[in-house]
Design a protein around this motif. Structure first.
Motif, PDB file in Angstrom:
ATOM      1  N   ILE A  81     -11.553  -2.536  -3.652  1.00 55.09           N
ATOM      2  CA  ILE A  81      -9.601  -1.942  -3.156  1.00 55.09           C
ATOM      3  C   ILE A  81      -9.736  -0.796  -3.971  1.00 55.09           C
ATOM      4  CG2 ILE A  81      -9.395  -4.113  -2.092  1.00 55.09           C
ATOM      5  CD1 ILE A  81      -7.188  -4.433  -3.874  1.00 55.09           C
ATOM      6  N   ASP A 114      -5.502  -7.913   5.118  1.00 54.97           N
ATOM      7  CA  ASP A 114      -4.169  -6.699   5.103  1.00 54.97           C
ATOM      8  C   ASP A 114      -3.538  -7.051   4.196  1.00 54.97           C
ATOM      9  OD1 ASP A 114      -2.332  -5.777   6.899  1.00 54.97           O
ATOM     10  OD2 ASP A 114      -3.503  -4.551   7.447  1.00 54.97           O
ATOM     11  N   SER A 161      -4.682   8.175   0.130  1.00 53.71           N
ATOM     12  CA  SER A 161      -5.586   6.697   0.631  1.00 53.71           C
ATOM     13  C   SER A 161      -6.818   7.346  -0.130  1.00 53.71           C
ATOM     14  CB  SER A 161      -5.975   7.225   2.374  1.00 53.71           C
ATOM     15  OG  SER A 161      -6.965   8.726   2.359  1.00 53.71           O
ATOM     16  N   PHE A 162      -7.655   6.879  -0.020  1.00 57.86           N
ATOM     17  CA  PHE A 162      -9.359   6.962  -0.899  1.00 57.86           C
ATOM     18  C   PHE A 162      -9.670   8.234  -1.065  1.00 57.86           C
ATOM     19  CE2 PHE A 162     -13.970   6.143  -1.099  1.00 57.86           C
ATOM     20  CZ  PHE A 162     -13.497   5.800  -2.480  1.00 57.86           C
ATOM     21  N   THR A 170       1.064  -1.368   0.139  1.00 57.87           N
ATOM     22  CA  THR A 170       0.087   0.051  -0.218  1.00 57.87           C
ATOM     23  C   THR A 170       1.427   1.323   0.079  1.00 57.87           C
ATOM     24  OG1 THR A 170       0.037  -0.132   2.212  1.00 57.87           O
ATOM     25  CG2 THR A 170      -1.511  -1.240   0.740  1.00 57.87           C
ATOM     26  N   SER A 224     -17.362  -5.756  -1.890  1.00 58.98           N
ATOM     27  CA  SER A 224     -16.619  -5.277  -1.813  1.00 58.98           C
ATOM     28  C   SER A 224     -15.903  -4.294  -2.586  1.00 58.98           C
ATOM     29  CB  SER A 224     -16.144  -6.954  -1.785  1.00 58.98           C
ATOM     30  OG  SER A 224     -16.714  -7.700  -0.700  1.00 58.98           O
ATOM     31  N   SER A 281     -18.450   7.788   3.007  1.00 57.13           N
ATOM     32  CA  SER A 281     -17.653   7.178   3.347  1.00 57.13           C
ATOM     33  C   SER A 281     -16.299   6.890   4.037  1.00 57.13           C
ATOM     34  CB  SER A 281     -17.208   7.097   1.354  1.00 57.13           C
ATOM     35  OG  SER A 281     -16.001   7.534   1.122  1.00 57.13           O
ATOM     36  N   ALA A 282     -16.252   5.328   3.929  1.00 52.25           N
ATOM     37  CA  ALA A 282     -14.907   4.887   4.469  1.00 52.25           C
ATOM     38  C   ALA A 282     -13.552   5.810   4.303  1.00 52.25           C
ATOM     39  CB  ALA A 282     -14.697   3.569   5.431  1.00 52.25           C
ATOM     40  N   ASP A 283     -12.621   5.537   4.884  1.00 52.35           N
ATOM     41  CA  ASP A 283     -11.398   5.697   3.913  1.00 52.35           C
ATOM     42  C   ASP A 283     -10.539   4.852   3.969  1.00 52.35           C
ATOM     43  OD1 ASP A 283      -9.309   6.615   2.508  1.00 52.35           O
ATOM     44  OD2 ASP A 283      -8.684   8.576   4.079  1.00 52.35           O
ATOM     45  N   LYS A 284     -10.081   4.649   3.018  1.00 50.88           N
ATOM     46  CA  LYS A 284      -9.101   2.834   3.025  1.00 50.88           C
ATOM     47  C   LYS A 284      -7.726   3.496   1.949  1.00 50.88           C
ATOM     48  CE  LYS A 284     -12.558  -0.567   1.987  1.00 50.88           C
ATOM     49  NZ  LYS A 284     -12.981  -1.997   0.906  1.00 50.88           N
ATOM     50  N   GLU A 285      -6.943   2.893   2.498  1.00 51.08           N
ATOM     51  CA  GLU A 285      -5.275   2.777   1.596  1.00 51.08           C
ATOM     52  C   GLU A 285      -5.806   2.357   0.697  1.00 51.08           C
ATOM     53  OE1 GLU A 285      -2.175   0.936   5.298  1.00 51.08           O
ATOM     54  OE2 GLU A 285      -3.783  -0.967   4.217  1.00 51.08           O
TER      55      GLU A 285
END
Length: 198
Positions: free
Chosen positions: A136, A172, A63-64, A58, A134, A78-82
């Motif tokens: 990424i 992860d 980040s997103f 990552t 789902s 919205s949730a932040d993600k790597e």
């Protein structure tokens, strides 16, 4: 390269066998440091070459939500993600690997396993809770020219496995490479740098 990869390559020489929807695992013999401990989800592989997304690393830089900010797309809670470092090719272009409950005209459906999209529409859909269940996101991709991946599979750098779609979304990033080897009953700590040379 493991014996299964070597056998697969020689079968491919007799009649082409392609590996879209499978995973490439870097071995300890990987000569290219950019791909050390990589696990690459192959999204396209045919007589013209291959394209994959590395899901084993990552970014430390973005980040997103940072990507959404660049395109003036409100996060809408919205949730932040790597963000994954998908590979060295087109390192400023974004790609979303996602479940097949979301499909656009430009989505590449990788068998019955996952989709690959790269439009701003999917970013907006995810930000407004209308995207895939789902997903990424990655920046850049790994690419191979015609016959290049097949040749690399005869060398020490890669092993190939069907793997599980869950590897994309439920593990992860730091654990994916080791987890993928262990899922095949192999302790990666015991692999030699000369793995697959027999």
């Amino acid at each position: 390269m493991g014996r299964s990869s070597e056998c697969a390559y020689y079968r491919a020489m007799e009649s082409p066998i392609y590996f879209s929807g499978q995973f490439l695992l870097a071995t300890p013999g990987m000569a290219d440091p950019r791909f050390a401990r990589s696990i690459v989800a192959l999204c396209s592989h045919d007589e013209h070459g291959a394209l994959g997304i590395n899901i084993g690393q990552t970014s430390d830089d973005i980040s997103f939500h940072g990507i959404l900010d660049q395109f003036d797309i409100p996060a809408e809670g919205s949730a932040d993600k790597e963000v994954y470092v998908g590979g060295p090719v087109e390192a400023h272009r974004g790609f979303v690997l996602h479940s097949l409950d979301f499909n656009q005209s430009e989505t590449l459906q990788v068998g019955d396993r996952w989709g690959l999209s790269s439009s701003l529409d999917i970013l907006t859909a995810i930000a407004t809770d209308g995207g895939p269940e789902s997903w990424i996101i990655a920046i850049g991709y790994a690419g191979w020219g015609a016959g290049q991946l097949e040749q690399e599979l005869t060398q020490n750098g890669w092993s190939i496995t069907p793997g599980e779609t869950d590897w994309l979304f439920e593990t992860d990033a730091r654990d994916k490479w080791e987890m993928a080897w262990q899922a095949q009953g192999i302790d990666p700590g015991r692999l030699s740098g000369q793995f697959g040379s027999a």
